[in-house]
Design a protein around this motif. Structure first.
Motif, short mmCIF file in Angstrom:
data_model
loop_
_atom_site.label_atom_id
_atom_site.label_comp_id
_atom_site.label_asym_id
_atom_site.label_seq_id
_atom_site.Cartn_x
_atom_site.Cartn_y
_atom_site.Cartn_z
N ALA A 1 105.92 74.77 159.63
CA ALA A 1 104.47 74.60 158.49
C ALA A 1 105.66 74.01 157.25
O ALA A 1 104.81 73.25 157.03
CB ALA A 1 104.10 76.10 157.52
N ASN A 2 106.77 73.99 156.30
CA ASN A 2 107.43 72.65 156.10
C ASN A 2 107.23 71.70 157.13
O ASN A 2 107.11 70.83 155.64
CB ASN A 2 108.62 73.51 156.17
CG ASN A 2 108.68 75.17 154.92
OD1 ASN A 2 107.84 75.70 154.91
ND2 ASN A 2 109.94 75.44 155.01
N GLN B 1 104.14 69.61 156.72
CA GLN B 1 103.66 69.33 155.24
C GLN B 1 104.29 67.76 155.20
O GLN B 1 103.86 67.33 154.12
CB GLN B 1 103.75 70.30 153.94
CG GLN B 1 102.73 71.70 153.60
CD GLN B 1 103.64 71.92 152.18
OE1 GLN B 1 103.18 71.44 151.21
NE2 GLN B 1 103.82 73.19 152.23
N GLU C 1 106.56 77.03 151.86
CA GLU C 1 106.27 76.36 151.95
C GLU C 1 104.94 75.76 150.71
O GLU C 1 104.73 74.77 150.04
CB GLU C 1 104.37 77.13 152.50
CG GLU C 1 103.88 76.49 154.31
CD GLU C 1 102.76 76.86 154.16
OE1 GLU C 1 101.67 76.30 155.05
OE2 GLU C 1 102.36 78.23 155.34
#
Length: 354
Positions: free
Chosen positions: A33-34, A37, A85
């Motif tokens: 998820a990081n 982004q 996140e």
């Protein structure tokens, strides 16, 4: 150690960085998820991650900013031993110079359970820490999730460990029950605990359970409803009033006048979440007006940008703030229209009389 290499290929450049100084899986985040982004933030770059190596290809200026961001993310992970996140989103928007300037300073407030390092994580949280260090009375005002209470409790625990105070007193108004708790089941502690649980949660992060239990048994740390503060003088104590927007004016005055010698008082609250009866004025709002020019204390404002909970909390706060502003503008417009109508009616009445 980071290793950067630059390659030239026609008008494109390529950059490589090793993540060997951190855990690549923690850097990428749960289900990457990081990393998603980061990729979304740099749509013009071709980004590929394999193992502990990141490859980026694109224009020189974009690669330069990408390098700064990766440095920030690695620094954060090394410093705080975690990155999620919300951290990535905040660092993507951060000014590199400001963040790295803080990185060169030891901004640890206290070490919690298991050696966890607890530090301010946003610019306004840093301001709050500095204000508490410099003043004996500080008001921290801002929306939910901005770390007001957590930062204040960390500062209190640090002061206790350094023997700058002899005890910690944490208090809240039990406004949901009107501080009339007799109808609730259980003994006094069982009646009060649901309202004081957020304060216990912060303490559990910072002190081992047996140490905390010992401190509470001996009265070194006290967690109590605001009504229990009446008639006391608190010397050499670090005292935190949480949820202060739910105090009445009389309660706020009562609390602030409990301050004794060598004491430090921190008042936290969210002016947008007042649970008092509609016609009851908030003691926090009154204190803001009455004490704004008083020397020796300081007000610190936190905003949605300081939210360190789930990223949706920040979105919710910003949406509510926009709606509140729209409602206020509409009410002002309606009030102006009513004044204009009354003025026109008055002129018409005067004209008919003449």
């Amino acid at each position: 150690m980071q290793r950067w290499e630059t390659y030239f290929c026609f008008h494109m450049q390529q950059l490589e960085i090793s993540l060997e100084s951190v855990n690549p899986m923690e850097f990428m985040g749960k289900d990457e998820a990081n990393w998603r982004q980061v990729k979304a933030h740099f749509p013009t770059l071709n980004l590929v991650a394999r193992g502990n190596l990141i490859r980026a290809k694109g224009a020189k200026t974009d690669l330069g900013r990408f390098e700064e961001v990766v440095n920030l993310l690695i620094w954060h992970l090394e410093r705080y031993q975690r990155i999620d996140e919300d951290d990535v989103m905040r660092l993507l928007k951060a000014e590199t110079g400001d963040v790295m300037s803080r990185a060169r300073q030891d901004d640890t407030i206290v070490y919690g359970v298991g050696g966890t390092r607890i530090a301010a994580r946003t610019p306004n949280q840093h301001k709050l820490v500095e204000a508490i260090r410099a003043h004996d009375m500080v008001f921290a005002i801002g929306p939910a999730g901005t770390g007001k209470t957590y930062t204040a409790v960390a500062m209190a625990v640090a002061a206790l460990k350094d023997k700058r105070v002899k005890r910690i007193v944490l208090t809240r108004p039990a406004v949901e029950a009107g501080e009339n708790l007799g109808f609730l089941p259980g003994d006094l502690k069982e009646k009060l605990d649901p309202y004081l649980q957020p304060l216990y949660d912060a303490l559990f992060d910072m002190l081992p359970h047996d140490k905390l239990a010992d401190h509470m048994e001996k009265g070194v740390i006290e967690v109590a409803p605001l009504a229990f503060m009446r008639g006391r003088t608190l010397d050499k104590a670090f005292v935190i009033l949480d949820e202060a927007q739910n105090t009445t004016v009389a309660q706020m005055k009562m609390f602030l006048t409990r301050m004794g010698r060598d004491a430090k008082f921190v008042v936290t609250g969210d002016a947008s979440q007042v649970d008092l009866p509609r016609k009851q004025q908030s003691g926090l709002a009154y204190a803001q007006r009455a004490l704004k020019a008083t020397e020796g204390l300081q007000f610190i404002a936190l905003t949605g940008d300081d939210v360190v909970r789930h990223r949706l909390v920040q979105a919710v706060i910003q949406a509510f703030e926009r709606t509140d502003a729209e409602i206020e503008r509409e009410e002002q417009s309606r009030a102006a229209a009513r004044r204009a109508a009354r003025s026109a009616n008055s002129e018409a009445s005067d004209a008919s009389k003449s």
